[in-house]
Design an enzyme around this catalytic site. Structure first.
Site, short mmCIF file in Angstrom:
data_model
loop_
_atom_site.label_atom_id
_atom_site.label_comp_id
_atom_site.label_asym_id
_atom_site.label_seq_id
_atom_site.Cartn_x
_atom_site.Cartn_y
_atom_site.Cartn_z
N CYS A 14 0.83 -1.20 0.00
CA CYS A 14 0.00 0.00 0.00
C CYS A 14 0.87 1.26 0.00
O CYS A 14 1.84 1.35 0.75
CB CYS A 14 -0.91 0.01 1.23
N CYS A 49 -0.93 5.36 6.73
CA CYS A 49 -1.73 5.23 7.95
C CYS A 49 -0.89 4.58 9.06
O CYS A 49 -0.40 3.46 8.92
CB CYS A 49 -2.97 4.38 7.68
N CYS A 57 -1.45 0.87 10.38
CA CYS A 57 -1.64 -0.20 9.40
C CYS A 57 -0.38 -1.00 9.13
O CYS A 57 0.67 -0.44 8.82
CB CYS A 57 -2.17 0.40 8.10
N CYS A 64 -16.70 -9.93 3.28
CA CYS A 64 -16.11 -8.62 3.08
C CYS A 64 -14.86 -8.75 2.23
O CYS A 64 -13.90 -9.41 2.64
CB CYS A 64 -15.77 -7.98 4.41
N CYS A 111 -19.78 -7.27 0.89
CA CYS A 111 -19.35 -5.90 1.17
C CYS A 111 -17.98 -5.71 0.53
O CYS A 111 -17.10 -6.56 0.68
CB CYS A 111 -19.28 -5.68 2.67
N CYS A 142 -20.99 1.17 5.43
CA CYS A 142 -20.37 0.57 6.60
C CYS A 142 -19.19 1.45 6.97
O CYS A 142 -18.28 1.64 6.17
CB CYS A 142 -19.93 -0.84 6.23
N ARG A 156 -20.43 -3.83 15.13
CA ARG A 156 -19.61 -5.01 14.87
C ARG A 156 -18.29 -4.91 15.61
O ARG A 156 -17.57 -3.91 15.50
CB ARG A 156 -19.35 -5.13 13.37
#
Length: 410
Positions: A65, A69, A72, A109, A142, A202, A272
């Site tokens: 990526c 962040c 992460c 997901c 999702c 979501c 969740r």
């Protein structure tokens, strides 16, 4: 306790608590935590009974990526020893999803790291969605692919996606301390794009990154304004090799208070428990089922979760039951006629948002705007060593399932 009685009454009426009331929940003592759980549990049972919805993550593309962040394990510059692989083929992803569905999951997901999908990526994911839907009746899908460009949410919806996950993660005021390669407003924009396309939104948060009680209340109130159908609550997994590796700020009791606050602010929304529940809730996980009505089954994106069989036993032993594929998750006033995922159209949490793929424990939904620079977000200045009761041994990198030749945990 008058505070808790007031919050129960407001939750049953879907009335927004005051900020002072929400802050007071977070400020309650460990001695009162069972009272807090009992009160929020009344609200949870009123809207969702004793059902627990199971969700299953498939990491379509791991690591690699360009975003920065701090939480992460897949960020640019991360030295965490996670699995790294490019896009799974539709048949590979469908096979991975089948394991979770066989274990009782109702929603799959599909997550991919990165800033956001290209049009070709949307085509790939669309083919995967169609493959999963063709082989599994009533499954919810999702997508969690990062920041969306105009028209992409509509294309995912046309391919059969039911929902889209994009977490706010933290408050607007502290967002720049966590990520610099995109903005808080960029995330809000993607959630709104999902809404506009008719997808069930979501969006959730990550607790334990050094934020204040005020920050937690800010982000949950912002989520209520976005009116998601589901709100995933992640607890930071401090991966070695990331800027937040030493941020061990959570206790099991603190996690329960955070979940209770979310339930009081968003009473009729799917709450969740996402990444980090095994690490931070530990043996108090069953109590959290009295607050949240949804969990992830098995492993997360880059970290291992509790054994799927243990999840099912925990649900049964706590007196709850797994929600069936044919059951509608959300209360009638939030669910579209004949639908299963729910709809923001009926207000509900009070304004707009949801969360599904949201488990930073696998970090994936990339959603960082504009490709980051390695190490551009420094670790917080006052970095303390992990407290004596922190279970650092519970942070385990995923080595099975999607992207490997080993059977998944489901």
């Amino acid at each position: 306790m008058d505070l808790l009685n007031t919050l129960v009454d407001k939750g049953l009426r879907r009335e927004l608590p005051t900020r002072d009331e929400a802050l007071a929940v977070l400020a309650t003592s460990d001695d009162d935590v069972l009272d807090v759980v009992a009160a929020a549990g009344k609200v949870r049972r009123h809207w969702f009974g004793r059902r627990v919805k199971l969700n299953y993550l498939v990491n379509l593309k791991s690591g690699l990526c360009p975003e920065d962040c701090s939480y992460c394990s897949q960020r640019l510059g991360s030295t965490a020893g996670i699995l790294k692989y490019s896009w799974l083929k539709p048949d590979e992803a469908s096979k991975a999803a089948a394991a979770g569905l066989a274990g009782g999951a109702k929603r799959v997901c599909l997550v991919a790291s990165g800033r956001g999908p290209t049009d070709r990526d949307v085509d790939r994911v669309s083919d995967t969605i169609k493959a999963i839907k063709e082989q599994n009746e009533n499954v919810e899908v999702c997508a969690c692919l990062g920041l969306l460009s105009d028209g992409q949410a509509e294309r995912l919806r046309e391919a059969g996606a039911d929902a889209y996950n994009h977490n706010l993660n933290t408050s607007e005021g502290t967002y720049g301390e966590i990520t610099t390669t995109h903005t808080y407003a960029d995330r809000v924009d993607t959630v709104q794009k999902a809404h506009a396309a008719g997808l069930s939104a979501c969006s959730g948060l990550i607790a334990g990154m050094g934020e204040s009680d005020e920050d937690l209340v800010d982000v949950v109130y912002a989520l209520r304004e976005l009116d998601p159908d589901s709100v995933p609550v992640n607890f930071l997994i401090p991966f070695e090799g990331t800027p937040l590796a030493k941020e061990w700020n959570l206790t099991p009791q603190r996690c329960l208070r955070i979940l209770a606050m979310v339930r009081f602010v968003c009473p009729d929304v799917e709450v969740r428990i996402a990444g980090g529940r095994e690490v931070h809730l530990r043996t108090l996980q069953p109590l959290a089922l009295h607050l949240a009505n949804s969990i992830f089954l098995g492993d997360y994106l880059t970290s291992e979760g509790q054994a799927g069989k243990a999840d099912l036993e925990m649900i049964a032993d706590a007196g709850f039951e797994v929600e069936n594929a044919g059951e509608v998750t959300l209360p009638e006033h939030r669910a579209p006629s004949g639908g299963g995922c729910g709809s923001h159209a009926e207000s509900g949490c009070g304004s707009d948002a949801e969360a599904g793929c949201g488990s930073h424990g696998a970090a994936g939904c990339g959603s960082q705007e504009g490709g980051g620079v390695c190490g551009s977000v420094p670790a917080p200045a006052a970095v303390a060593e992990a407290p004596a009761d922190a279970r650092t041994d519970l942070v385990s990198v995923r080595r099975r399932g999607a992207g490997t030749d080993l059977a998944p945990n489901a």
